[in-house]
Motif scaffolding. Structure first.
Motif, PDB file in Angstrom:
ATOM      1  N   ASN A  20     -37.780  11.059-110.329  1.00 41.46           N
ATOM      2  CA  ASN A  20     -38.643  10.782-111.491  1.00 41.46           C
ATOM      3  C   ASN A  20     -37.792  10.662-112.762  1.00 41.46           C
ATOM      4  N   ALA A  21     -36.729  11.451-112.827  1.00 38.82           N
ATOM      5  CA  ALA A  21     -35.844  11.372-114.006  1.00 38.82           C
ATOM      6  C   ALA A  21     -35.217   9.982-114.113  1.00 38.82           C
ATOM      7  N   ASP A  22     -34.873   9.392-112.975  1.00 38.89           N
ATOM      8  CA  ASP A  22     -34.327   8.017-112.983  1.00 38.89           C
ATOM      9  C   ASP A  22     -35.361   7.046-113.564  1.00 38.89           C
ATOM     10  N   LEU A  23     -36.628   7.241-113.200  1.00 41.70           N
ATOM     11  CA  LEU A  23     -37.683   6.328-113.674  1.00 41.70           C
ATOM     12  C   LEU A  23     -37.989   6.523-115.153  1.00 41.70           C
ATOM     13  N   GLU A  24     -37.804   7.768-115.624  1.00 37.38           N
ATOM     14  CA  GLU A  24     -38.006   8.036-117.067  1.00 37.38           C
ATOM     15  C   GLU A  24     -37.094   7.145-117.915  1.00 37.38           C
ATOM     16  N   LYS A  25     -35.928   6.769-117.333  1.00 39.83           N
ATOM     17  CA  LYS A  25     -34.954   5.968-118.094  1.00 39.83           C
ATOM     18  C   LYS A  25     -35.389   4.508-118.239  1.00 39.83           C
ATOM     19  N   ILE A  26     -36.242   4.029-117.309  1.00 36.23           N
ATOM     20  CA  ILE A  26     -36.602   2.598-117.362  1.00 36.23           C
ATOM     21  C   ILE A  26     -38.067   2.350-117.694  1.00 36.23           C
ATOM     22  N   LEU A  27     -38.892   3.422-117.702  1.00 40.47           N
ATOM     23  CA  LEU A  27     -40.341   3.255-117.914  1.00 40.47           C
ATOM     24  C   LEU A  27     -40.846   4.274-118.913  1.00 40.47           C
ATOM     25  N   ASP A  28     -41.979   3.951-119.551  1.00 39.56           N
ATOM     26  CA  ASP A  28     -42.641   4.914-120.441  1.00 39.56           C
ATOM     27  C   ASP A  28     -43.452   5.877-119.567  1.00 39.56           C
ATOM     28  N   THR A  29     -42.736   6.825-118.950  1.00 43.64           N
ATOM     29  CA  THR A  29     -43.377   7.785-118.059  1.00 43.64           C
ATOM     30  C   THR A  29     -42.636   9.115-118.157  1.00 43.64           C
ATOM     31  N   SER A  30     -43.125  10.122-117.465  1.00 42.57           N
ATOM     32  CA  SER A  30     -42.434  11.416-117.471  1.00 42.57           C
ATOM     33  C   SER A  30     -42.533  12.053-116.093  1.00 42.57           C
ATOM     34  N   ASP A  31     -41.532  12.884-115.805  1.00 42.79           N
ATOM     35  CA  ASP A  31     -41.534  13.628-114.535  1.00 42.79           C
ATOM     36  C   ASP A  31     -42.823  14.435-114.417  1.00 42.79           C
ATOM     37  N   GLN A  32     -43.234  15.038-115.534  1.00 44.66           N
ATOM     38  CA  GLN A  32     -44.436  15.880-115.512  1.00 44.66           C
ATOM     39  C   GLN A  32     -45.687  15.062-115.135  1.00 44.66           C
ATOM     40  N   TRP A  33     -45.836  13.871-115.745  1.00 45.92           N
ATOM     41  CA  TRP A  33     -47.016  13.033-115.445  1.00 45.92           C
ATOM     42  C   TRP A  33     -47.015  12.658-113.969  1.00 45.92           C
ATOM     43  N   ILE A  34     -45.865  12.224-113.477  1.00 43.79           N
ATOM     44  CA  ILE A  34     -45.813  11.733-112.087  1.00 43.79           C
ATOM     45  C   ILE A  34     -46.128  12.889-111.125  1.00 43.79           C
ATOM     46  N   ARG A  35     -45.519  14.059-111.384  1.00 43.30           N
ATOM     47  CA  ARG A  35     -45.763  15.191-110.478  1.00 43.30           C
ATOM     48  C   ARG A  35     -47.220  15.644-110.542  1.00 43.30           C
ATOM     49  N   GLU A  36     -47.769  15.749-111.743  1.00 44.11           N
ATOM     50  CA  GLU A  36     -49.151  16.243-111.873  1.00 44.11           C
ATOM     51  C   GLU A  36     -50.180  15.276-111.297  1.00 44.11           C
ATOM     52  N   ARG A  37     -49.980  13.961-111.501  1.00 43.42           N
ATOM     53  CA  ARG A  37     -50.992  12.990-111.066  1.00 43.42           C
ATOM     54  C   ARG A  37     -50.812  12.530-109.629  1.00 43.42           C
ATOM     55  N   THR A  38     -49.572  12.654-109.092  1.00 43.94           N
ATOM     56  CA  THR A  38     -49.333  12.109-107.744  1.00 43.94           C
ATOM     57  C   THR A  38     -48.702  13.107-106.765  1.00 43.94           C
ATOM     58  N   GLY A  39     -47.986  14.107-107.282  1.00 44.24           N
ATOM     59  CA  GLY A  39     -47.256  15.038-106.404  1.00 44.24           C
ATOM     60  C   GLY A  39     -45.873  14.532-106.021  1.00 44.24           C
ATOM     61  N   ILE A  40     -45.499  13.353-106.531  1.00 48.72           N
ATOM     62  CA  ILE A  40     -44.207  12.755-106.138  1.00 48.72           C
ATOM     63  C   ILE A  40     -43.082  13.267-107.050  1.00 48.72           C
ATOM     64  N   THR A  41     -41.941  13.653-106.427  1.00 48.46           N
ATOM     65  CA  THR A  41     -40.767  14.016-107.227  1.00 48.46           C
ATOM     66  C   THR A  41     -39.623  12.998-107.051  1.00 48.46           C
ATOM     67  N   GLU A  42     -39.575  12.409-105.858  1.00 45.05           N
ATOM     68  CA  GLU A  42     -38.547  11.388-105.608  1.00 45.05           C
ATOM     69  C   GLU A  42     -39.022  10.474-104.489  1.00 45.05           C
ATOM     70  N   ARG A  43     -38.347   9.345-104.340  1.00 42.66           N
ATOM     71  CA  ARG A  43     -38.660   8.386-103.285  1.00 42.66           C
ATOM     72  C   ARG A  43     -37.356   7.713-102.878  1.00 42.66           C
ATOM     73  N   ARG A  44     -37.353   7.088-101.679  1.00 46.42           N
ATOM     74  CA  ARG A  44     -36.175   6.355-101.204  1.00 46.42           C
ATOM     75  C   ARG A  44     -36.381   4.862-101.438  1.00 46.42           C
ATOM     76  N   THR A 154     -47.785   1.453-111.175  1.00 45.13           N
ATOM     77  CA  THR A 154     -47.476   1.305-109.742  1.00 45.13           C
ATOM     78  C   THR A 154     -46.022   1.665-109.404  1.00 45.13           C
ATOM     79  N   ALA A 155     -45.098   1.428-110.346  1.00 48.39           N
ATOM     80  CA  ALA A 155     -43.667   1.576-110.024  1.00 48.39           C
ATOM     81  C   ALA A 155     -43.297   2.999-109.593  1.00 48.39           C
ATOM     82  N   VAL A 156     -44.028   3.976-110.076  1.00 46.75           N
ATOM     83  CA  VAL A 156     -43.660   5.369-109.773  1.00 46.75           C
ATOM     84  C   VAL A 156     -44.154   5.803-108.384  1.00 46.75           C
ATOM     85  N   LEU A 157     -44.997   4.975-107.760  1.00 40.60           N
ATOM     86  CA  LEU A 157     -45.714   5.454-106.571  1.00 40.60           C
ATOM     87  C   LEU A 157     -45.002   5.205-105.246  1.00 40.60           C
ATOM     88  N   PHE A 158     -44.254   4.093-105.163  1.00 37.76           N
ATOM     89  CA  PHE A 158     -43.877   3.623-103.832  1.00 37.76           C
ATOM     90  C   PHE A 158     -42.443   3.928-103.434  1.00 37.76           C
TER      91      PHE A 158
END
Ligand code: ACO
Length: 322
Positions: A20-44, A154-158
């Motif tokens: 999620n930290a990697d995505l914070e660098k390219i998108l207007d998002t946060s680790d906290q939002w992604i974890r709270e709304r989806t449960g995702i911390t990382e993806r391959r 969508t980018a944070v999900l898959f």
């Protein structure tokens, strides 16, 4: 009549981890939002040039090894995927050649995130009717190739990956029932609206991008999965308390926990991989199953409820005595 049983499982995840930290660098998002709304911390994320067939090949080899079957034993290969390497030949045909399978039937099934469950249902029927003794069933997707990296919705999900099972004919119950459904009327809520029929578009990557009205999909998914678990238990004259494990499609922790709650199950009876894998589409259920088997959580004789929901909309379930 014969039944089919799962003789072996295998899976594959690409090496490259995107946090999620990697995505914070390219998108207007946060680790906290992604974890709270989806449960995702990382993806391959598969590397450039690493295809669905590449990932599926490794998962299939691992499943065949764990089942103790040789390529020449396989009488059918069914691949659930929405991201085939080519329009045709199918991914199943590519894999048949790579794996050295005999001239058996080989087909892809496109049911988005429910692809593996649909493929499992098809292979189970071929074994039950006596036409096939051993089937290779694969769920694989490289959805990150169709992700709009500018769309935070969508980018944070898959994520990418592959999972496989070997099914074998058996006198004892293995797969107790499978159930498949679809509702094409919802196609505007989730999809990739480009294909051979639409021709080319002057957009990045030909406009081959996932578009989703996430909130509306969420509501339908929760309702629909609630219905299919009831249908599956009723069909088998079973109670919620007969279930040992829920192995759900890994799209969103909140959808998973809503289904578990409906079943009266605690989260320690649920296989959760969405935190580490994200939504790997057709690969998500067989990846979770393989992890559960290899970690020793799921044991022979356990009653498993598998379910998935995805674009189409499609949804499906299987009740399995492992
Ligand atoms: N980071 C920060 N904020 C975000 C992000 C993000 N990554 N994404 C959306 N937001 C914002 C939105 O813009 C919105 O802001 P606003 O209130 O100012 O308008 C707010 O967060 C809430 O957005 P929602 O879309 O309502 O958020 P929701 O709680 O529904 O979560 C999610 C979104 C995670 C996509 C959820 O709806 C979901 O999981 N949907 C189901 C996905 C699914 O199951 N798909 C099926 C399988 S996929 C397949 O078949 C290929």
């Amino acid at each position: 009549m014969k039944k089919s049983r799962i003789a072996g499982t295998g899976s594959y995840l690409p090496e490259n981890i995107v946090t999620n930290a990697d995505l914070e660098k390219i998108l207007d998002t946060s680790d906290q939002w992604i974890r709270e709304r989806t449960g995702i911390t990382e993806r391959r994320v598969a590397k450039e040039g690493e295809t669905s067939a590449d990932m599926a090949e490794v998962a299939a080899q691992r499943a065949m090894k764990s089942a103790g079957v040789n390529p020449e034993d396989v009488g059918l290969i069914v691949v659930g995927t929405t991201t085939p390497d080519l329009v045709f030949p199918s991914t199943a045909c590519l894999l048949q050649a790579r794996l050295g399978l005999p001239d058996c039937g080989a087909m892809d099934v496109n049911a988005a995130c429910s692809g593996f469950m649909y493929a499992l249902s098809v292979a189970d029927k071929y074994i039950r009717c006596g036409d096939v003794q051993t089937a290779l069933v694969i769920g694989v997707d490289k959805l990150t190739a169709m992700v709009d990296w500018n769309d935070r919705g969508t980018a944070v999900l898959f994520g990418d990956g592959a999972g496989a099972v070997v099914l074998q004919a058996s006198d004892e119950a293995g797969i107790l029932s499978t159930h498949i459904h679809a509702a094409g009327r919802h196609s505007d809520l989730l999809g990739v609206d480009v294909g051979v029929g639409t021709g080319f578009k002057e957009e990045p990557r030909g406009g081959v991008l996932i578009k989703m009205k996430g909130n509306e999909v969420f509501k339908v998914a929760v309702r629909t999965l609630g219905r299919i678990v009831d249908e599956t238990l009723e069909h088998n004259n079973m109670e919620k308390t007969d279930l040992d494990w829920l192995i759900p499609h890994q799209a969103n922790y909140r959808i998973i926990s809503a289904t578990a709650k409906k079943l009266g199950m605690t989260m320690d009876q649920v296989i959760v991989t969405v935190d580490k894998h994200g939504n790997t589409s057709a690969a998500s259920v067989p990846l979770a199953l393989d992890e559960a088997v290899r970690s020793g959580k799921v044991k022979r004789g356990n009653i498993l409820l598998l379910e998935a929901f995805g674009g189409g909309f499609t949804w499906a379930s299987a009740l399995i005595k492992y």
